[in-house]
Each structure stands twice: as C-alpha cells, then as structure tokens.
Design an enzyme around this catalytic site. Structure first.
Site, PDB file in Angstrom:
ATOM      1  N   HIS A  98       0.782  -1.234   0.000  1.00 42.39           N
ATOM      2  CA  HIS A  98       0.000   0.000   0.000  1.00 42.39           C
ATOM      3  C   HIS A  98       0.817   1.289   0.000  1.00 42.39           C
ATOM      4  CE1 HIS A  98      -4.121  -1.517   0.508  1.00 42.39           C
ATOM      5  NE2 HIS A  98      -3.607  -2.475   1.247  1.00 42.39           N
ATOM      6  N   GLU A 128      -7.056  -2.373  -3.667  1.00 46.63           N
ATOM      7  CA  GLU A 128      -6.532  -3.726  -3.466  1.00 46.63           C
ATOM      8  C   GLU A 128      -6.238  -4.460  -4.779  1.00 46.63           C
ATOM      9  OE1 GLU A 128      -5.437  -5.114  -0.893  1.00 46.63           O
ATOM     10  OE2 GLU A 128      -6.308  -4.063   0.811  1.00 46.63           O
ATOM     11  N   SER A 153       1.565  -7.467  -3.690  1.00 46.02           N
ATOM     12  CA  SER A 153       2.165  -8.194  -2.570  1.00 46.02           C
ATOM     13  C   SER A 153       1.988  -9.707  -2.698  1.00 46.02           C
ATOM     14  CB  SER A 153       1.558  -7.720  -1.246  1.00 46.02           C
ATOM     15  OG  SER A 153       0.163  -7.967  -1.206  1.00 46.02           O
TER      16      SER A 153
END
Length: 297
Positions: free
Chosen positions: A140, A181, A203
């Site tokens: 993030h 996201e 990620s």
C-alpha cells in the site's frame, strides 16, 4: 483492508500483550521482530520486486524507491514516515491486525494508514488470510507518496465514513477492493494491455501473474457506478478486474459527491463478480477457467 470485528477478538488474536489505544493503534514493537521475521521480509521483498519489473506501474516503483524501503529487514515505521509525511501529509500507524470499519475509515479520512505490525510465518509466503506487515507496507505505502493517489485515498476515507453512517458500506467496500486492493491500469505495451497497481496484487506472487497474464479473468474499463455494484471474491483469484486509464481518473473519482450516488445505488441490484455487461468496455473477456459458481461477497 478493514473488517468488522469486536475488540475482544482482536486483542486475543493479535495484540500479543501490546497496549492498544482507543483508535486501535499501538507503538510499533521493533524489539519483537526476530531473525525469522527479517528473513521472511527479505525473501518476500526480493521475490516481489523481481517479479514486478515490467508488470507493475511506474508510479509504484518510483514510490518504492523514493520511500527507501529496506530490502533486508522489517522497516521502522518512523523511518517510513520521515519520507512519507513531508511528501503527502500521510503517515502510517501500527495496528494489531484488522480493525473495525469505522476506525479504519477515520484513519484514512485523517491521512493515516493502518499497518499491521506482525510478519507472516515462513510457511505462509504464498497465502495469508489476514493482511500482515508485508502486505500493508510493501503493497500500500509506495503509492501513498504519489500526490494523486494520496488524495484519492483521503477522499475515499471521507466518503466511506458517510457510507458507513448511511448503511451503504458495501458500495464503498467494492470501490476499495477493485481499486486500492486489486486495481489495474492501462498500458498498451504490457500483457493484456494492463499493468498492476493494487496492493493485493503487488504483494502476491500468484495474483501478480494471474491478474496480468491469465486468460481466465475479465478485464473491464473502470466505471464508478459499475464498480460499486459489482461483488468480488475473497477466497480465490478475482473473476474480474477493473482497469483505470491513468491515476488522473482516480483523482476524478475523489472529486465525486458520493451522497446522491449512494442514495441512487442503495437499492440497485448487485452484479456477480464475473458478469460482463453490454455497456462494459471490455479489454479482455475471461475464459472463465477455474471459476467457482458461488462465493461472491
């Protein structure tokens, strides 16, 4: 990302004896990170930075470099804030894990991003149900040093607070999911015409490859109302991804007056995660391979 949960459950599972404040923040316990934690961070950082070359948007890589995120050990949140706060007014705050929706949105509305303090175990490199420090920080924070994205997140926090008060939270949860996201951005020279920017993708090794290269999912042009009406998956790879043209498009979303939009969409039926509508701008239509028939959120 936020989740509704009660205080007792959070304290039992995540705080490990640490003092948790009323806003669910804690002091980052740097002394708690052992050799295994740092080794897991180093392994994940090396794997993802190598994998993301040519796949992630340039703004993410520039943010990663500008912040100076270390490759060999779990970062100090204070060190991150020393670069982040002067740039965009954001700072990260340590939390024990997932925090209640209202608390999460209040943090965003005040330019604070909650980051889980603990690291996943070595046997959880490829999948973890709850976000850990690597997901929250590596996924993030690099884009939060980019002013346009930082302003979008700030506006989102304010809008989500209003939606929560109005009982329309699922509409804003979908927007967060499909942008922050699991967002993709147009890039004509890249596989399937897209690059990655969403934290849940950058990620994750599996989602990085799947979102950009797999023939299975839909890749659809971003349209705000469409996104807010579209359900999503939390247990598998996504059936659909929404693709922004550029970050200026998110800046436009940040200027939206959400109050009338929430009223308009409150009773509108939701679309299934894999639906393709006649009105969609279809970048790639998914083959649907491996899709499950149920489980949309």
């Amino acid at each position: 990302m936020s989740a509704s949960a009660n205080t007792a459950r959070l304290k039992e599972q995540f705080d490990a004896g640490l003092e948790t404040r009323a806003d669910f923040t804690i002091d980052q316990p740097l002394e708690r990170y052992g050799a295994v934690d740092h080794a897991v961070w180093q392994q994940l950082y090396a794997r993802q930075t190598a994998l993301l070359e040519g796949r992630v948007c340039d703004e993410f890589l520039a943010g990663l470099e500008r912040i100076g995120m270390p490759a060999t050990h779990v970062p100090s949140f204070d060190d991150i804030n020393a670069k982040l706060t002067p740039a965009t007014g954001w700072r990260i705050v340590a939390v024990p894990g997932l925090v209640p929706d209202q608390v999460f949105f209040e943090h965003l509305a005040n330019r604070r991003f909650p980051v889980t303090w603990w690291m996943r175990r070595p046997d959880q490199l490829d999948y973890l149900q709850e976000p850990d420090c690597f997901h929250d920080l590596f996924g993030h924070v690099p884009l939060l040093i980019q002013p346009i994205f930082a302003d979008y997140m700030h506006a989102y926090g304010r809008a989500a607070l209003a939606a929560n008060d109005a009982g329309a939270l699922p509409l804003l949860a979908r927007l967060y999911w499909y942008t922050v996201e699991f967002g993709l951005i147009r890039d004509a020279a890249s596989p399937n015409g897209v690059k990655i920017y969403g934290a849940g993708i950058v990620s994750s090794k599996g989602e990085t490859l799947y979102s950009q290269q797999s023939a299975a999912p839909n890749r659809l042009g971003f349209e705000l109302e469409r996104v807010m009406r579209t359900r999503y998956r939390i247990d598998t790879f996504q059936k659909s991804y929404f693709v922004i043209d550029d970050f200026e498009q998110l800046f436009g979303v940040a200027q939206t007056d959400f109050a009338p939009l929430l009223t308009k969409l409150a009773k509108a039926p939701a679309f299934a995660a894999g639906d393709v509508l006649d009105s969609d701008r279809v970048i790639t239509r998914g083959s649907r391979e491996g899709w499950q028939d149920d489980g949309d959120v």
